[in-house]
Write a protein that holds these residues in place. Structure first.
Motif, mmCIF file in Angstrom:
data_model
loop_
_atom_site.group_PDB
_atom_site.id
_atom_site.type_symbol
_atom_site.label_atom_id
_atom_site.label_comp_id
_atom_site.label_asym_id
_atom_site.label_seq_id
_atom_site.Cartn_x
_atom_site.Cartn_y
_atom_site.Cartn_z
ATOM 1 N N PHE A 99 0.837 -1.195 0.000
ATOM 2 C CA PHE A 99 0.000 0.000 0.000
ATOM 3 C C PHE A 99 0.873 1.246 0.000
ATOM 4 O O PHE A 99 2.066 1.194 0.291
ATOM 5 C CB PHE A 99 -0.942 0.023 1.209
ATOM 6 N N SER A 100 0.250 2.391 -0.318
ATOM 7 C CA SER A 100 0.940 3.671 -0.292
ATOM 8 C C SER A 100 -0.080 4.774 -0.024
ATOM 9 O O SER A 100 -1.254 4.639 -0.363
ATOM 10 C CB SER A 100 1.634 3.909 -1.640
ATOM 11 N N GLU A 101 0.378 5.847 0.589
ATOM 12 C CA GLU A 101 -0.505 6.978 0.860
ATOM 13 C C GLU A 101 -0.335 8.017 -0.247
ATOM 14 O O GLU A 101 0.789 8.412 -0.565
ATOM 15 C CB GLU A 101 -0.180 7.596 2.215
ATOM 16 N N ILE A 102 -1.451 8.463 -0.820
ATOM 17 C CA ILE A 102 -1.432 9.415 -1.934
ATOM 18 C C ILE A 102 -1.776 10.815 -1.424
ATOM 19 O O ILE A 102 -2.790 11.004 -0.751
ATOM 20 C CB ILE A 102 -2.464 8.998 -3.019
ATOM 21 N N HIS A 103 -0.932 11.770 -1.760
ATOM 22 C CA HIS A 103 -1.176 13.164 -1.368
ATOM 23 C C HIS A 103 -1.528 14.061 -2.547
ATOM 24 O O HIS A 103 -2.125 15.113 -2.370
ATOM 25 C CB HIS A 103 0.049 13.729 -0.636
ATOM 26 N N ILE A 117 -5.349 6.074 0.845
ATOM 27 C CA ILE A 117 -4.475 4.906 0.739
ATOM 28 C C ILE A 117 -4.840 4.099 -0.497
ATOM 29 O O ILE A 117 -6.010 3.742 -0.673
ATOM 30 C CB ILE A 117 -4.621 3.981 1.980
ATOM 31 N N VAL A 118 -3.869 3.818 -1.335
ATOM 32 C CA VAL A 118 -4.076 2.853 -2.413
ATOM 33 C C VAL A 118 -3.344 1.574 -2.018
ATOM 34 O O VAL A 118 -2.322 1.617 -1.331
ATOM 35 C CB VAL A 118 -3.570 3.342 -3.788
ATOM 36 N N ALA A 119 -3.889 0.464 -2.444
ATOM 37 C CA ALA A 119 -3.305 -0.816 -2.058
ATOM 38 C C ALA A 119 -3.502 -1.838 -3.158
ATOM 39 O O ALA A 119 -4.374 -1.695 -4.019
ATOM 40 C CB ALA A 119 -3.954 -1.328 -0.771
ATOM 41 N N ILE A 120 -2.683 -2.860 -3.117
ATOM 42 C CA ILE A 120 -2.939 -4.082 -3.875
ATOM 43 C C ILE A 120 -3.295 -5.124 -2.842
ATOM 44 O O ILE A 120 -2.587 -5.286 -1.833
ATOM 45 C CB ILE A 120 -1.719 -4.505 -4.712
ATOM 46 N N THR A 170 -6.218 5.904 7.948
ATOM 47 C CA THR A 170 -4.954 6.606 7.751
ATOM 48 C C THR A 170 -3.852 5.559 7.669
ATOM 49 O O THR A 170 -4.036 4.413 8.121
ATOM 50 C CB THR A 170 -4.698 7.585 8.912
ATOM 51 N N ALA A 171 -2.711 5.949 7.113
ATOM 52 C CA ALA A 171 -1.644 4.980 6.838
ATOM 53 C C ALA A 171 -1.175 4.245 8.092
ATOM 54 O O ALA A 171 -0.786 3.075 8.017
ATOM 55 C CB ALA A 171 -0.472 5.684 6.166
ATOM 56 N N ASP A 172 -1.243 4.908 9.260
ATOM 57 C CA ASP A 172 -0.751 4.252 10.477
ATOM 58 C C ASP A 172 -1.620 3.069 10.906
ATOM 59 O O ASP A 172 -1.207 2.255 11.734
ATOM 60 C CB ASP A 172 -0.619 5.277 11.613
ATOM 61 N N LYS A 173 -2.814 2.950 10.361
ATOM 62 C CA LYS A 173 -3.712 1.833 10.705
ATOM 63 C C LYS A 173 -3.574 0.655 9.734
ATOM 64 O O LYS A 173 -4.171 -0.399 9.935
ATOM 65 C CB LYS A 173 -5.176 2.304 10.670
ATOM 66 N N VAL A 174 -2.801 0.853 8.669
ATOM 67 C CA VAL A 174 -2.721 -0.152 7.603
ATOM 68 C C VAL A 174 -1.402 -0.912 7.711
ATOM 69 O O VAL A 174 -0.355 -0.307 7.955
ATOM 70 C CB VAL A 174 -2.825 0.534 6.221
ATOM 71 N N TYR A 231 -14.032 -0.767 -3.705
ATOM 72 C CA TYR A 231 -13.044 -0.210 -2.794
ATOM 73 C C TYR A 231 -12.784 -1.227 -1.689
ATOM 74 O O TYR A 231 -13.486 -2.246 -1.588
ATOM 75 C CB TYR A 231 -13.514 1.124 -2.209
ATOM 76 N N PHE A 232 -11.770 -0.959 -0.895
ATOM 77 C CA PHE A 232 -11.398 -1.868 0.191
ATOM 78 C C PHE A 232 -11.733 -1.220 1.528
ATOM 79 O O PHE A 232 -11.636 -0.006 1.683
ATOM 80 C CB PHE A 232 -9.903 -2.189 0.152
ATOM 81 N N LYS A 233 -12.103 -2.055 2.469
ATOM 82 C CA LYS A 233 -12.401 -1.591 3.812
ATOM 83 C C LYS A 233 -11.650 -2.486 4.790
ATOM 84 O O LYS A 233 -11.770 -3.711 4.699
ATOM 85 C CB LYS A 233 -13.911 -1.683 4.037
ATOM 86 N N LEU A 234 -10.884 -1.868 5.686
ATOM 87 C CA LEU A 234 -10.163 -2.682 6.673
ATOM 88 C C LEU A 234 -11.160 -3.502 7.468
ATOM 89 O O LEU A 234 -12.234 -3.027 7.844
ATOM 90 C CB LEU A 234 -9.370 -1.802 7.631
ATOM 91 N N ARG A 235 -10.786 -4.737 7.731
ATOM 92 C CA ARG A 235 -11.679 -5.668 8.413
ATOM 93 C C ARG A 235 -11.071 -6.014 9.750
ATOM 94 O O ARG A 235 -9.884 -6.322 9.843
ATOM 95 C CB ARG A 235 -11.774 -6.908 7.528
ATOM 96 N N ASP A 236 -11.912 -5.979 10.750
ATOM 97 C CA ASP A 236 -11.473 -6.384 12.071
ATOM 98 C C ASP A 236 -11.224 -7.885 12.044
ATOM 99 O O ASP A 236 -12.049 -8.658 11.619
ATOM 100 C CB ASP A 236 -12.590 -6.042 13.082
ATOM 101 N N ARG A 237 -10.034 -8.305 12.469
ATOM 102 C CA ARG A 237 -9.669 -9.727 12.430
ATOM 103 C C ARG A 237 -10.670 -10.590 13.211
ATOM 104 O O ARG A 237 -10.874 -11.750 12.896
ATOM 105 C CB ARG A 237 -8.278 -9.950 13.007
ATOM 106 N N ALA A 238 -11.266 -10.012 14.240
ATOM 107 C CA ALA A 238 -12.167 -10.785 15.083
ATOM 108 C C ALA A 238 -13.556 -10.964 14.450
ATOM 109 O O ALA A 238 -14.280 -11.876 14.795
ATOM 110 C CB ALA A 238 -12.327 -10.116 16.443
#
Ligand SMILES: [Zn+2]
Length: 132
Positions: free
Chosen positions: A60-64, A77-80, A97-101, A123-130
């Protein structure tokens, strides 16, 4: 549209609400990016199959600085990501934000209808592991 083994076909499937990939009926390989011939065995005997919307971050990378369609969303954030089937897709992770990825973080691939404010179809959404 079912037999359109192309990127257009991929987006047509998304418009129908399905995250899909082309799979070779001869050797079962996935054919991504979409094309009308199997890269593994050269068969043209292909099918669209629905794929998992569960994936993990490969990079991933953060785009400004972005183009006019996305500039209002910077930084973003863009990611593969890699799906459970091993397919890799590029896209945007929303709402973080990038610090969460992190590399390997689980994500859900969500489908949306394009709009003037958000032209992407998925789009992608961070998923809680639990949470499954
Ligand atoms: Zn094949």
């Amino acid at each position: 549209m079912t037999d359109d083994f192309s990127t257009h076909g991929f987006y047509a499937k998304l418009s129908e609400g399905e995250l899909s990939a082309i799979r070779c009926e001869s050797c079962s390989s996935y054919v991504m990016p979409p094309t009308s011939i199997c890269k593994n065995c050269l068969s043209k005997n292909l099918e669209w199959v629905k794929v998992s919307n569960i994936a993990s971050i490969v990079t991933f990378s953060e785009i400004h600085v972005s183009n006019k369609d996305y500039q209002s969303r910077t930084p973003y954030i863009v990611a593969i990501v890699e799906t459970n089937e091993g397919l890799r897709l590029p896209g945007i992770i929303l709402g973080v934000t990038a610090d969460k990825v992190h590399i390997g973080s689980p994500v859900l691939i969500e489908i949306n209808q394009p709009s003037s404010t958000f032209p992407s179809r998925y789009y992608f959404k961070l998923r809680d592991r639990a949470s499954d």
